[in-house]
Scaffold this motif. Structure first.
Motif, PDB file in Angstrom:
ATOM      1  N   ASN A 132      -7.540  18.307 -37.971  1.00 31.85           N
ATOM      2  CA  ASN A 132      -8.285  19.459 -38.212  1.00 31.85           C
ATOM      3  C   ASN A 132      -9.031  19.390 -39.312  1.00 31.85           C
ATOM      4  O   ASN A 132      -8.844  18.612 -40.320  1.00 31.85           O
ATOM      5  CB  ASN A 132      -7.296  20.799 -38.602  1.00 31.85           C
ATOM      6  N   ALA A 133     -10.176  20.078 -39.539  1.00 32.18           N
ATOM      7  CA  ALA A 133     -11.139  19.932 -40.764  1.00 32.18           C
ATOM      8  C   ALA A 133     -11.868  21.423 -40.703  1.00 32.18           C
ATOM      9  O   ALA A 133     -11.690  22.294 -39.975  1.00 32.18           O
ATOM     10  CB  ALA A 133     -12.177  19.130 -40.512  1.00 32.18           C
ATOM     11  N   GLY A 134     -12.436  21.663 -42.273  1.00 28.36           N
ATOM     12  CA  GLY A 134     -13.487  22.733 -42.167  1.00 28.36           C
ATOM     13  C   GLY A 134     -14.230  22.957 -40.917  1.00 28.36           C
ATOM     14  O   GLY A 134     -14.711  21.660 -40.491  1.00 28.36           O
ATOM     15  N   GLY A 135     -14.860  24.110 -40.748  1.00 28.23           N
ATOM     16  CA  GLY A 135     -15.860  24.371 -39.490  1.00 28.23           C
ATOM     17  C   GLY A 135     -16.974  23.823 -40.084  1.00 28.23           C
ATOM     18  O   GLY A 135     -17.647  23.923 -41.341  1.00 28.23           O
ATOM     19  N   PRO A 136     -18.055  23.250 -39.230  1.00 32.03           N
ATOM     20  CA  PRO A 136     -19.389  23.018 -39.377  1.00 32.03           C
ATOM     21  C   PRO A 136     -20.297  24.467 -39.882  1.00 32.03           C
ATOM     22  O   PRO A 136     -19.596  25.467 -39.178  1.00 32.03           O
ATOM     23  CB  PRO A 136     -20.000  22.544 -38.313  1.00 32.03           C
ATOM     24  N   THR A 145     -17.107  17.312 -38.083  1.00 35.16           N
ATOM     25  CA  THR A 145     -16.149  17.671 -36.844  1.00 35.16           C
ATOM     26  C   THR A 145     -15.972  16.526 -35.886  1.00 35.16           C
ATOM     27  O   THR A 145     -14.921  16.639 -35.324  1.00 35.16           O
ATOM     28  CB  THR A 145     -17.193  18.570 -35.941  1.00 35.16           C
ATOM     29  N   LEU A 146     -16.637  15.483 -35.712  1.00 29.19           N
ATOM     30  CA  LEU A 146     -16.385  14.359 -34.779  1.00 29.19           C
ATOM     31  C   LEU A 146     -16.066  13.070 -35.290  1.00 29.19           C
ATOM     32  O   LEU A 146     -14.728  12.916 -34.951  1.00 29.19           O
ATOM     33  CB  LEU A 146     -17.439  14.265 -33.753  1.00 29.19           C
ATOM     34  N   MET A 147     -16.568  12.466 -36.152  1.00 25.14           N
ATOM     35  CA  MET A 147     -16.177  11.385 -36.835  1.00 25.14           C
ATOM     36  C   MET A 147     -14.999  11.460 -37.589  1.00 25.14           C
ATOM     37  O   MET A 147     -14.048  10.484 -37.667  1.00 25.14           O
ATOM     38  CB  MET A 147     -17.389  10.838 -37.723  1.00 25.14           C
ATOM     39  N   SER A 148     -14.482  12.617 -38.152  1.00 28.19           N
ATOM     40  CA  SER A 148     -13.308  12.905 -38.999  1.00 28.19           C
ATOM     41  C   SER A 148     -12.320  12.456 -37.851  1.00 28.19           C
ATOM     42  O   SER A 148     -11.130  11.888 -38.074  1.00 28.19           O
ATOM     43  CB  SER A 148     -13.124  14.140 -39.484  1.00 28.19           C
ATOM     44  N   ALA A 149     -12.341  13.035 -36.698  1.00 27.61           N
ATOM     45  CA  ALA A 149     -11.505  12.890 -35.691  1.00 27.61           C
ATOM     46  C   ALA A 149     -11.233  11.097 -34.988  1.00 27.61           C
ATOM     47  O   ALA A 149     -10.145  10.930 -34.853  1.00 27.61           O
ATOM     48  CB  ALA A 149     -11.462  13.802 -34.354  1.00 27.61           C
ATOM     49  N   SER A 186     -15.072  27.493 -28.610  1.00 29.20           N
ATOM     50  CA  SER A 186     -16.402  27.014 -28.431  1.00 29.20           C
ATOM     51  C   SER A 186     -16.576  25.799 -27.457  1.00 29.20           C
ATOM     52  O   SER A 186     -17.695  25.411 -26.816  1.00 29.20           O
ATOM     53  CB  SER A 186     -17.286  26.629 -29.490  1.00 29.20           C
ATOM     54  N   VAL A 187     -15.461  25.210 -27.193  1.00 29.15           N
ATOM     55  CA  VAL A 187     -15.401  23.924 -26.268  1.00 29.15           C
ATOM     56  C   VAL A 187     -15.680  24.590 -24.774  1.00 29.15           C
ATOM     57  O   VAL A 187     -15.910  24.056 -23.975  1.00 29.15           O
ATOM     58  CB  VAL A 187     -14.337  22.933 -26.424  1.00 29.15           C
ATOM     59  N   LYS A 188     -15.205  25.979 -24.533  1.00 31.06           N
ATOM     60  CA  LYS A 188     -15.304  26.426 -23.190  1.00 31.06           C
ATOM     61  C   LYS A 188     -16.518  27.377 -23.066  1.00 31.06           C
ATOM     62  O   LYS A 188     -16.908  27.563 -21.921  1.00 31.06           O
ATOM     63  CB  LYS A 188     -14.001  27.268 -23.209  1.00 31.06           C
ATOM     64  N   GLN A 189     -16.706  28.046 -24.232  1.00 31.25           N
ATOM     65  CA  GLN A 189     -18.109  28.774 -23.922  1.00 31.25           C
ATOM     66  C   GLN A 189     -18.672  29.038 -25.386  1.00 31.25           C
ATOM     67  O   GLN A 189     -18.066  28.893 -26.488  1.00 31.25           O
ATOM     68  CB  GLN A 189     -17.552  30.273 -23.471  1.00 31.25           C
ATOM     69  N   SER A 215     -20.976  23.898 -33.798  1.00 32.16           N
ATOM     70  CA  SER A 215     -19.559  23.919 -33.169  1.00 32.16           C
ATOM     71  C   SER A 215     -19.675  23.601 -31.619  1.00 32.16           C
ATOM     72  O   SER A 215     -18.955  22.856 -31.030  1.00 32.16           O
ATOM     73  CB  SER A 215     -18.792  25.397 -33.595  1.00 32.16           C
ATOM     74  N   ASN A 216     -20.521  24.514 -31.237  1.00 36.70           N
ATOM     75  CA  ASN A 216     -20.731  24.406 -29.657  1.00 36.70           C
ATOM     76  C   ASN A 216     -21.192  23.148 -29.183  1.00 36.70           C
ATOM     77  O   ASN A 216     -20.558  22.809 -27.931  1.00 36.70           O
ATOM     78  CB  ASN A 216     -21.836  25.283 -29.205  1.00 36.70           C
ATOM     79  N   ALA A 217     -21.871  22.458 -29.997  1.00 42.99           N
ATOM     80  CA  ALA A 217     -22.499  21.033 -29.684  1.00 42.99           C
ATOM     81  C   ALA A 217     -21.372  19.958 -29.786  1.00 42.99           C
ATOM     82  O   ALA A 217     -21.256  19.089 -29.215  1.00 42.99           O
ATOM     83  CB  ALA A 217     -23.735  21.012 -30.232  1.00 42.99           C
ATOM     84  N   LEU A 218     -20.767  20.126 -30.841  1.00 41.23           N
ATOM     85  CA  LEU A 218     -19.956  18.618 -31.235  1.00 41.23           C
ATOM     86  C   LEU A 218     -18.518  18.775 -30.990  1.00 41.23           C
ATOM     87  O   LEU A 218     -17.849  17.683 -30.874  1.00 41.23           O
ATOM     88  CB  LEU A 218     -20.122  18.728 -32.917  1.00 41.23           C
ATOM     89  N   ARG A 219     -17.844  20.055 -30.973  1.00 42.31           N
ATOM     90  CA  ARG A 219     -16.515  20.003 -30.856  1.00 42.31           C
ATOM     91  C   ARG A 219     -16.213  19.604 -29.232  1.00 42.31           C
ATOM     92  O   ARG A 219     -15.051  19.114 -29.174  1.00 42.31           O
ATOM     93  CB  ARG A 219     -15.946  21.474 -30.953  1.00 42.31           C
TER      94      ARG A 219
END
Ligand code: NAD
Length: 250
Positions: free
Chosen positions: A88-92, A112-116, A142-145, A153-157
């Motif tokens: 988990n991390a803070g939101g973009p 969002t991505l590299m932390s994971a 946001s990974v679904k819609q 968030s929509n692009a990176l999650r």
């Protein structure tokens, strides 16, 4: 139901408050030991005091690879293994395509991505020593819609979901991996975002079939279950915790 978490240890990131804290709370309530991290020592101290003796903290900025390396090194110097990782991390930051700069994109990519990626890579050796290791990636509805004004968030999650689904094959059968996708859960962050306007809250409530935002205590225990050995046959799954907000068929 006993989740069989006694004498198990979980790393829960970005957990001084909000969703991360709710997961740490649920794990501790089930008897697990938790290690939480975040950027601010005072907030972490406060959170750890509230969680009690089973909790400890380390300071780490998850958007920095070296901080994650140091975090896991510190953990490894104290314990031989961990049983699970809640990513988990803070939101973009919000913003539309026209407003976001290359720098915004690069910072969000790391957060969002590299932390994971870094958390997964660094903790693998500690997870592999557990008899029931699992990773749970916290993303978003946001990974679904896509959500308006949340392009980053929509692009990176969704990339985190792509990694999780790939790891479900690459790490099996040793380590279970899953993802959880909150809709609107009433954390401090959401409270701050919505403080500006009552009508925003009302508008969201009318879109959610259950008629209200979720509570952190309706999120944490679901994550504790997915991380626990009780969920031993749930692997590569993506679970929405959104009160029915997502209405697609798949
Ligand atoms: P929050 O602001 O209440 O908590 C975020 C936590 O992350 C805090 O403890 C903060 O200190 C920590 N944090 C932020 N940036 C960090 C960094 N670089 N390194 C280490 N720690 C950091 O937010 P929340 O509502 O709990 O949300 C957590 C995550 O879930 C965010 O990414 C958010 O976008 C996402 N999310 C939340 C909801 C919701 O409804 N609450 C829904 C979908 C997605």
């Amino acid at each position: 139901m006993d989740l069989n978490l006694k004498d198990r240890t979980y790393l829960v990131t970005a957990a001084s408050r909000g969703l991360g804290f709710s997961v740490a709370r649920a794990l501790v309530d089930e008897g697990a030991e938790v290690i939480i991290c975040g950027r601010n020592k005072d907030s972490l101290k406060k959170a750890t005091t509230s969680l009690g003796e089973l909790a400890q903290y380390f300071v780490a900025d998850l958007s920095k690879k070296d901080d994650i390396k140091a975090l896991v090194k510190n953990i490894g110097s104290q314990i031989l293994h961990i049983d699970g990782l809640f990513v988990n991390a803070g939101g973009p930051p919000p913003g539309t395509f026209a407003k976001l700069t290359d720098n915004d994109w690069k910072k969000a990519f790391d957060l969002t991505l590299m932390s994971a990626v870094w958390l997964t890579r660094e903790t693998l050796h500690l997870l592999k020593k557990s008899d029931s290791p699992s990773i749970l990636y916290s993303t978003s509805i946001s990974v679904k819609q896509p959500i308006d004004n949340l392009l980053l968030s929509n692009a990176l999650r969704p990339a985190v979901i792509g990694m999780m689904r790939t790891l479900a094959r690459e790490l099996a059968p040793d380590i279970r991996v899953n993802a959880i996708c909150p809709g609107y859960i009433y954390t401090e962050r959401v409270e701050e975002l919505m403080a500006a306007s009552e009508s925003v809250v009302e508008n969201i409530n009318t879109r959610i079939p259950l008629g209200r935002l979720g509570k952190p205590e309706e999120f944490g225990p679901v994550c504790a279950f997915l991380l626990s050995p009780i969920a031993s046959y749930i692997h590569g799954a993506l679970l929405l915790v959104d009160g029915g907000l997502y209405q697609g068929m798949m």
